[in-house]
Motif scaffolding. Structure first.
Motif, PDB file in Angstrom:
ATOM      1  N   SER A   1      -2.527  41.297 -16.921  1.00 54.10           N
ATOM      2  CA  SER A   1      -2.503  40.222 -17.921  1.00 54.10           C
ATOM      3  C   SER A   1      -3.087  40.692 -19.239  1.00 54.10           C
ATOM      4  CB  SER A   1      -3.290  39.000 -17.431  1.00 54.10           C
ATOM      5  OG  SER A   1      -2.735  38.473 -16.250  1.00 54.10           O
ATOM      6  N   SER A   2      -2.538  40.138 -20.312  1.00 50.76           N
ATOM      7  CA  SER A   2      -3.094  40.292 -21.649  1.00 50.76           C
ATOM      8  C   SER A   2      -3.033  38.923 -22.320  1.00 50.76           C
ATOM      9  CB  SER A   2      -2.302  41.331 -22.453  1.00 50.76           C
ATOM     10  OG  SER A   2      -1.014  40.837 -22.779  1.00 50.76           O
ATOM     11  N   ASP A   3      -3.386  38.863 -23.585  1.00 50.86           N
ATOM     12  CA  ASP A   3      -3.347  37.583 -24.292  1.00 50.86           C
ATOM     13  C   ASP A   3      -1.924  37.052 -24.442  1.00 50.86           C
ATOM     14  OD1 ASP A   3      -6.060  37.740 -24.545  1.00 50.86           O
ATOM     15  OD2 ASP A   3      -6.010  38.621 -26.562  1.00 50.86           O
ATOM     16  N   LEU A   4      -0.933  37.923 -24.287  1.00 55.41           N
ATOM     17  CA  LEU A   4       0.455  37.503 -24.484  1.00 55.41           C
ATOM     18  C   LEU A   4       1.141  37.061 -23.205  1.00 55.41           C
ATOM     19  CD1 LEU A   4       1.793  40.168 -26.999  1.00 55.41           C
ATOM     20  CD2 LEU A   4       0.996  37.862 -27.463  1.00 55.41           C
ATOM     21  N   GLY A   5       0.614  37.415 -22.052  1.00 54.26           N
ATOM     22  CA  GLY A   5       1.260  37.022 -20.815  1.00 54.26           C
ATOM     23  C   GLY A   5       0.873  37.916 -19.670  1.00 54.26           C
ATOM     24  N   SER A   6       1.628  37.782 -18.580  1.00 50.80           N
ATOM     25  CA  SER A   6       1.348  38.523 -17.348  1.00 50.80           C
ATOM     26  C   SER A   6       2.631  39.142 -16.826  1.00 50.80           C
ATOM     27  CB  SER A   6       0.745  37.591 -16.280  1.00 50.80           C
ATOM     28  OG  SER A   6      -0.432  36.965 -16.748  1.00 50.80           O
ATOM     29  N   ILE A   7       2.470  40.093 -15.925  1.00 53.92           N
ATOM     30  CA  ILE A   7       3.607  40.734 -15.273  1.00 53.92           C
ATOM     31  C   ILE A   7       3.181  41.125 -13.862  1.00 53.92           C
ATOM     32  CG2 ILE A   7       3.018  43.026 -16.129  1.00 53.92           C
ATOM     33  CD1 ILE A   7       6.567  41.652 -15.601  1.00 53.92           C
ATOM     34  N   LYS A   8       4.096  40.949 -12.903  1.00 50.35           N
ATOM     35  CA  LYS A   8       3.822  41.304 -11.515  1.00 50.35           C
ATOM     36  C   LYS A   8       4.639  42.528 -11.123  1.00 50.35           C
ATOM     37  CE  LYS A   8       2.765  36.637  -9.827  1.00 50.35           C
ATOM     38  NZ  LYS A   8       3.211  35.547  -8.909  1.00 50.35           N
ATOM     39  N   SER A   9       4.069  43.316 -10.235  1.00 49.80           N
ATOM     40  CA  SER A   9       4.792  44.481  -9.726  1.00 49.80           C
ATOM     41  C   SER A   9       5.668  44.067  -8.555  1.00 49.80           C
ATOM     42  CB  SER A   9       3.802  45.559  -9.277  1.00 49.80           C
ATOM     43  OG  SER A   9       3.150  45.159  -8.077  1.00 49.80           O
ATOM     44  N   SER A  10       6.498  45.002  -8.116  1.00 45.56           N
ATOM     45  CA  SER A  10       7.226  44.788  -6.878  1.00 45.56           C
ATOM     46  C   SER A  10       6.266  44.927  -5.702  1.00 45.56           C
ATOM     47  CB  SER A  10       8.371  45.796  -6.757  1.00 45.56           C
ATOM     48  OG  SER A  10       7.859  47.118  -6.740  1.00 45.56           O
ATOM     49  N   ILE A  11       6.712  44.511  -4.556  1.00 45.14           N
ATOM     50  CA  ILE A  11       5.843  44.480  -3.371  1.00 45.14           C
ATOM     51  C   ILE A  11       5.886  45.828  -2.657  1.00 45.14           C
ATOM     52  CG2 ILE A  11       5.579  43.465  -1.079  1.00 45.14           C
ATOM     53  CD1 ILE A  11       6.398  40.814  -2.243  1.00 45.14           C
ATOM     54  N   ALA A  12       4.701  46.325  -2.312  1.00 40.95           N
ATOM     55  CA  ALA A  12       4.570  47.527  -1.477  1.00 40.95           C
ATOM     56  C   ALA A  12       4.069  47.108  -0.105  1.00 40.95           C
ATOM     57  CB  ALA A  12       3.607  48.530  -2.122  1.00 40.95           C
TER      58      ALA A  12
END
Length: 1294
Positions: A481-492
């Motif tokens: 996460s940053s101030d602009l948003g979030s991102i998720k990885s693929s599942i391991a």
């Protein structure tokens, strides 16, 4: 064009310059001249390129992105010695006016060891077309590409010729097919050239981790006193530079904390003090932690301001110093040099107080600022990250500052965590890497969807688990996460196994293959035989790899031992190899490729030499025909590719390609949107540009540009004539979906990919009329016609988006708000209005997020029998969401989005919009392609067959399945349309697929083949394939290293076809029988059989042709000796051979031994080693995917060209053999015809005859197949029932 070579040997009346030592004896070549022809040795004098010295054991290596122009140190390029040897294309400016280039020669082809185009061989075959001592040489591939564009290692010289060795190619690639030409001067005089290079100087920098420069020199001998006055000037530079370094620095670590600074206030409260530490920087790592700490400090109450200033006077509030006579001049620009207006300027490390704003040129002026008194100057601007820069003195009264701002970028995932296997008690590390502006600082790790405690695991971008237990197995993913948003990885996935429990079971799993029809197994009452296979599972990693992000050596469950068994058939014994034992071994690392062709959507014009970007990195160019090949980097989850037309004919296209992670190649047909012809705009007036040009329809919207909105990149206003090109992709045109960019996804606030529904995309390009320089605009108004939005809730959610070309994701630019415009006295038009600043050339989109989502299950089969074991992998299935017209569900109003997925071993699940209230609220159009070929969907008329479609009733009626030719038989049969009715979980008929709720993706992916699903299948001419050594072409891990393997190399598959023309009143089966021809281990032994039915040419009366596969000649699996396959082509009927391609006959005559062809009913040859092409009637394609190689070869064979593709047979071109066939008189049917018409009776007669001789025959003779048996090994077509099916029915009746 190319580069040429200058030689410094054999100059008449001059002392010869040094020669390069010989390269040694000639290497084995696929094409060998007759015994009396000269044998090349590749020992020649060699010129020089950009002052690079040469030696006898060095080679040229080219990168497909940036060809080397400077020499490298050992190991700097591809880990090999980099100095140049036999040099690439050196252009001869001098000789171009004094010589003549020959035609292009191609006497050899890349088989066996590589491609050899030697001067001796060319002079032997074409003595009148090339001079004895050429002055220069040029080489290109037959696809008209330069060696640096394909990244291959080549050696050549104008006095010796060209060679490319397969064993020298990086990454295990094979050489391309090259042709060469030579420059023949009218006067054979040579010249001197350069002297040898001097030694490299010492490195200019000796500090670690810092790059320095080394130089070396040479002298042009042509300018010496002994040289002739007429000699040309030496090409190239007399001095060369190269980078050098003293080596890497040690890992980064913090220094000790420094002392606390004085309190920021000398009196009163609110003061702070700071202490700092420094990081010993390293390129290998970064220091973890903060470089500074801050504490509050309290002082005694302030009496009177006693602030001392080195420059200026104290401010009234005693907060700093002021210099009334000093002026600060500043400039704010973007990273690409564009001036930025309206940036807020303030001092760093002080309370935010606005000092100035930048103007339209990005400039600002501040009076009273003292140099050094306030530290750095800061700038803030909407959509850009805050930037700062130090003040630089420019005199006693002025100072300067330039601030560069970087555009805000949402975080995006660069690398994802890797699935791993560990045993109990071991440890493991998962890693993810994220980029963005500003760089994300917060990381979160989840186990089975539950957030892990940061205090317990102390994780950042990596997660370490120690002393593993069974409870820690499961799924893991990270979120940044940053101030602009979030991102998720693929599942391991983490698999934890107990010690002593094998990760790979030795007993192989069942895998059934289809046997020939005469090999029915009485014991199992089946035509299938279990040859076994090992599961594609990972084995536990080693302790060395336990704390690495990626295991260095991955181990998988694979074949450890195989056994040979015998299958008793009618009249012979069939040998077959089966898997006997499985075990752990290093995993196969297949290449993952995406291939295709980029062309215009309107007329198919190829994108010639277009730039290809993988993310932000340029990786190469398209070919002259628009073709491209992209090798997918390891660990890639989302492949984002951008195509840029340097000629500005097409709009830049950003594509998100699906690919097969199991290896092999996937074919993509990329369609590009042609740029609209520019129109003239007056910069001083209001300009309105409509969006949408569908005939009979109102525009979807319009762009309103106010007066004075155009600026040059330096911020200067432009008031002249503007050339404006605005290209709009209108979704009301269904055909435009193929030209759409990206995959219409964005990242929501939770970091998940979320779909968009588009109402149109547009790109804008504004340029000056005279200079054609690009222009920027201020705020423009985007209006959208709200009356065209049929879904009411979309009006409130409509937004304006722009495409990030690096991530392939759409980013929000702003919302569109309702407004009204009066057309006349009584009529008002509703608009949605938003504002946009065009600061860079991006693609824009009018979209709404859509929550109603489902998954659609699709499987692809080899044929229309839909056998579960005969599914096709690597097929690109595309689903296009359609919006139906009210009352006319068969006539869609527009498309909304599209998604493509590559089929795996269990089919594919495609995301789609769906609705649970109204079944036809969303409809979808589904297609499937492999290698550019469109596969066929199951028919829906004249009667709908649920068992063929793959979906049970009554759900099938609710889905409204219709193939594309449902109402018009003249249309293609390669697509189907359905209603996307969300399944009702309370209705048992709708809980078994083919549509799954969005949260049921796992159930969709793991659905058994018996569950409901939609189907595609290949429509082929009747054909049958038999291999002595079984191999599943969709699973490369089933390949077996055997001398009789049809495919000798699992990393590269070469498909060969011969085109046979049949003159006759009907279609005929044509067989190729393939046996070993020249290899001592396989001579006379069967590789396999191929039967193919000829296909009629609709334009030629009584003419058909067959494209018959044969076993390619070449190295066998041991890669030691070439085997020339002995191929027999036999039409199944009363036929006689009437013609042989003259080029093919000539080639076979030049490459003995020549096989006698006294039998006019057949044709026999030792298969050519070279990929000859359509002029010979031979079609050869090499690919990492065997099915794709065969599909491309068949398409070329049907078309009769070496680079075309067709599914309509053209029997008049590209023919190798011609047979004329006649029907036998009634009552004299051939054995083959009787077997097709009465298989049960014919087989009964065979058994009776074989039974009568059973006691008389001796021990069984093991043969691969009876050569004279011409059976019914043909798959079913729509013209005749399947012979296999008839045999099966007859056996059941008996």
């Amino acid at each position: 064009m190319g580069v040429g070579i200058r030689h410094n040997c054999e100059v008449p009346a001059l002392p010869p310059a040094p020669c390069v030592p010989a390269l040694g004896p000639a290497l084995p070549r696929p094409v060998t001249p007759p015994p009396h022809a000269p044998t090349p040795t590749f020992a020649a004098c060699v010129g020089t390129l950009t002052s690079a010295s040469v030696s006898s054991e060095e080679v040229i290596r080219f990168s497909p992105i940036n060809p080397p122009t400077q020499p490298y140190q050992t190991g700097e390029m591809l880990g090999l010695h980099p100095a140049f040897v036999l040099l690439f294309f050196i252009v001869l400016d001098y000789t171009s006016a004094q010589g003549e280039w020959t035609s292009w020669f191609n006497v050899d082809h890349p088989g066996g060891e590589g491609d050899f185009e030697t001067l001796e061989a060319i002079q032997f075959y074409y003595p009148e077309r090339v001079c004895s001592q050429p002055a220069a040489i040029q080489a290109r591939t037959t696809e008209w590409e330069l060696p640096e564009e394909v990244g291959e290692v080549v050696r050549y010289s104008p006095l010796e010729g060209f060679r490319c060795l397969n064993q020298e190619q990086p990454g295990g690639k094979s050489c391309s097919n090259y042709h060469v030409r030579f420059l023949c001067p009218p006067d054979p005089m040579d010249w001197l050239g350069w002297s040898d290079w001097s030694a490299w100087s010492t490195c200019s920098r000796t500090a670690c981790g810092v790059s320095g420069v080394q130089t070396r020199h040479r002298t042009c001998l042509n300018t010496s006193a002994s040289a002739l006055a007429q000699l040309p000037r030496c090409p190239g530079k007399a001095t060369e530079r190269q980078n050098c370094s003293a080596g890497p620095c040690q890992e980064a670590k913090w220094s000790s904390w420094g002392a606390w600074s004085p309190c920021s206030k000398t009196c009163g409260s609110g003061g702070k003090r700071v202490r700092r530490r420094s990081c010993q920087k390293s390129k290998l790592s970064r220091c973890v932690g903060r470089p500074s700490e801050v504490q509050k400090c309290f002082q005694s109450p302030c009496p009177v301001c006693r602030f001392n200033c080195d420059l200026g006077i104290p401010k009234k509030d005693c907060s700093g110093c002021s210099c009334p006579n000093h002026t600060l001049l500043g400039n704010v620009r973007s990273a690409d040099g564009m001036s930025l207006a309206n940036a807020r300027i303030s001092l760093m490390d002080q309370p935010p107080a606005l000092l100035a704003r930048s103007d339209h040129r990005g400039q600002f002026t501040i009076h009273g600022i003292c140099v050094g008194s306030g530290g750095n100057i800061s700038a803030k601007l909407e959509r850009y990250a805050q930037g700062s820069a130090p003040i630089v003195a420019n005199g006693s009264q002025t100072s300067l500052v330039e601030i560069v701002l970087h555009r805000l970028e949402k975080p995006y995932m660069v690398s994802h965590p890797e699935s791993k296997v560990r045993t109990v008690g071991q440890k493991v590390r998962f890693c993810c890497s994220v980029r963005g502006t500003p760089e994300p600082k917060k990381y979160y790790w989840y186990h089975n969807g539950t957030l892990l405690d940061r205090k317990r695991y102390t994780y950042d971008s990596s997660l370490v688990l120690r002393d593993l237990s069974q409870g820690q197995a499961g799924s893991y993913h990270c979120k940044a996460s940053s101030d602009l948003g979030s991102i998720k990885s693929s599942i391991a996935h983490l698999r934890v196994i107990d010690p002593g429990v094998p990760t790979c079971i030795a007993q192989p799993e069942e895998y059934l293959i289809r046997l020939p029809d005469e090999c029915f197994q009485e014991k199992t009452d089946s035509y299938f035989y279990n040859v076994g296979h090992c599961p594609n599972a990972r084995c536990a990693g080693s302790l060395i790899d336990s704390l690495q992000c990626r295991d260095d050596v991955e181990h998988c469950c694979g074949t450890r031992r195989m056994e040979v068994r015998e299958i008793h058939c009618i009249g012979y014994i069939l040998p077959i190899k089966v898997v006997a034992e499985c075990g752990c071994a290093p995993c196969t690392q297949p290449k993952v490729l995406v291939r295709g062709r980029a062309s215009a959507a309107d007329n198919g014009e190829p994108l010639r030499f277009g730039e290809i970007y993988l993310g932000a990195k340029k990786i190469g160019f398209t070919s002259y025909q628009g073709t491209f090949t992209i090798e997918v980097p390891p660990d890639t989850q989302r492949l984002v590719v951008k195509f840029v037309d340097r000629m500005q004919k097409f709009v830049d296209a950003v594509k998100v390609f699906p690919f097969n992670q199991r290896g092999g190649a996937v074919y993509q047909d990329v369609k590009l949107l042609r740029r609209k012809m520019p129109i003239d705009l007056e910069a001083t007036k209001t300009n309105i540009i409509p969006l949408g040009e569908v005939a009979g329809e109102d525009p979807i919207g319009e762009i309103v540009i106010p007066p004075g909105s155009f600026f040059r990149p330096n911020g200067q206003a432009y008031n002249g004539t503007v050339k404006a090109s605005v290209t709009f992709l209108d979704p009301r045109d269904i055909a435009s979906v193929s030209s759409a960019s990206s995959d219409l996804n964005f990242v929501n606030a939770d970091g998940d990919l979320f779909p968009l529904r588009t109402y149109g995309m547009f790109s804008m390009d504004f340029r000056e009329e005279e200079t054609h320089q690009s222009l920027e605009t201020g705020r423009v108004e985007v209006r959208m016609n709200a009356e065209l939005i049929k879904v009411p809730e979309h009006i409130q959610k409509m937004k304006l988006w722009s495409l990030n070309p690096v991530t392939g994701l759409w980013e929000e630019e702003g919302s569109l708000k309702p407004a009204k415009e009066r057309r006349g006295k009584r009529e008002e038009r509703s608009f949605l209005i938003g504002n946009l600043e065009i600061r860079e050339r991006r693609l824009f989109n009018l979209d709404v997020p859509e929550n109603r989502r489902c998954f659609v299950k699709v499987r692809v089969y080899i044929n229309d029998k839909f056998n579960p074991s005969e599914q096709l992998e690597g097929v690109v299935v595309t689903l296009i969401n359609l919006e139906p017209r009210p009352g006319y569900p068969s006539n869609p109003q527009a498309w909304g989005r599209f998604d493509s997925v590559v089929t795996g071993p269990n089919g594919a699940c495609l995301p789609a919009f769906c609705d649970g209230q109204r079944a036809d609220a969303y409809t979808a159009y589904v297609t499937a392609t492999i290698g550019g070929e469109e596969l066929e969907a199951v028919p829906s008329s004249p009667k709908l067959n649920p068992s063929a479609v793959g979906v049970s009733q009554p759900y099938l009626n609710k889905l409204g399945y219709q193939r594309s030719d449902h109402e018009d038989p003249a249309l293609k049969k390669t697509a189907f349309k359905i209603n996307l009715a969300k399944p009702n979980q309370n209705n048992i008929d709708e809980t078994n697929g083919p549509i799954y709720a969005y949260r049921s993706l796992k159930e969709c992916n793991e659905a058994p083949v018996t569950a409901n699903h939609f189907r595609f299948y290949r429509v082929e001419e009747d054909k049958y394939e038999y291999n002595v050594v079984p191999f599943k072409e969709s699973d490369l891990t089933t390949w077996t290293g055997d001398y009789l393997s049809w495919w000798p190399n699992p990393q590269e598959f070469r498909a060969c076809y011969i085109k046979v023309k049949i003159n006759g009143p009907q279609e005929y089966m044509v067989r190729s029988r393939n046996v070993g021809g020249s290899h001592p281990r396989t001579r006379g032994q069967l590789y396999g059989l191929r039967d193919s039915r000829s296909v009629r040419d609709l334009d030629v009366y009584n003419s058909s042709a067959a494209c018959v596969e044969f076993k390619c000649s070449g190295m066998l699996f041991d890669q030691r000796i070439v085997d020339r396959t002995l191929v027999s082509i036999i039409p199944q009927g009363s036929c006689r051979r009437t013609a042989i391609n003259s080029y093919l006959r000539e080639y076979l005559g030049r490459h003995p031994p020549v096989v006698e062809n006294n039998d006019t009913a057949a044709f026999t040859m030792l298969a050519p080693v070279d990929p000859l092409g359509h002029n010979y009637g031979i079609y050869t394609v090499t690919d990492q995917n065997p099915r794709l190689a065969k599909e491309i070869a068949i398409g070329r064979c049907f078309d009769g060209t070496s680079d075309g593709f067709s599914r309509e047979m053209r029997s008049e071109r590209g023919i190798a053999l011609t047979f004329t066939c006649h029907e036998k008189p009634v009552g004299h049917k051939s054995f083959f015809q009787r077997l097709l018409e009465s298989p049960a009776q014919t087989l009964t007669e065979i058994r009776r005859e074989m039974g009568g001789n059973e006691q008389l025959r001796g021990p069984s003779q093991v043969v691969a197949y009876p050569s004279g048996l011409r059976t019914m090994f043909a798959t079913q077509t729509r013209r005749t029932p399947s012979s296999r099916r008839r045999v099966r029915v007859a056996r059941m009746q008996q």
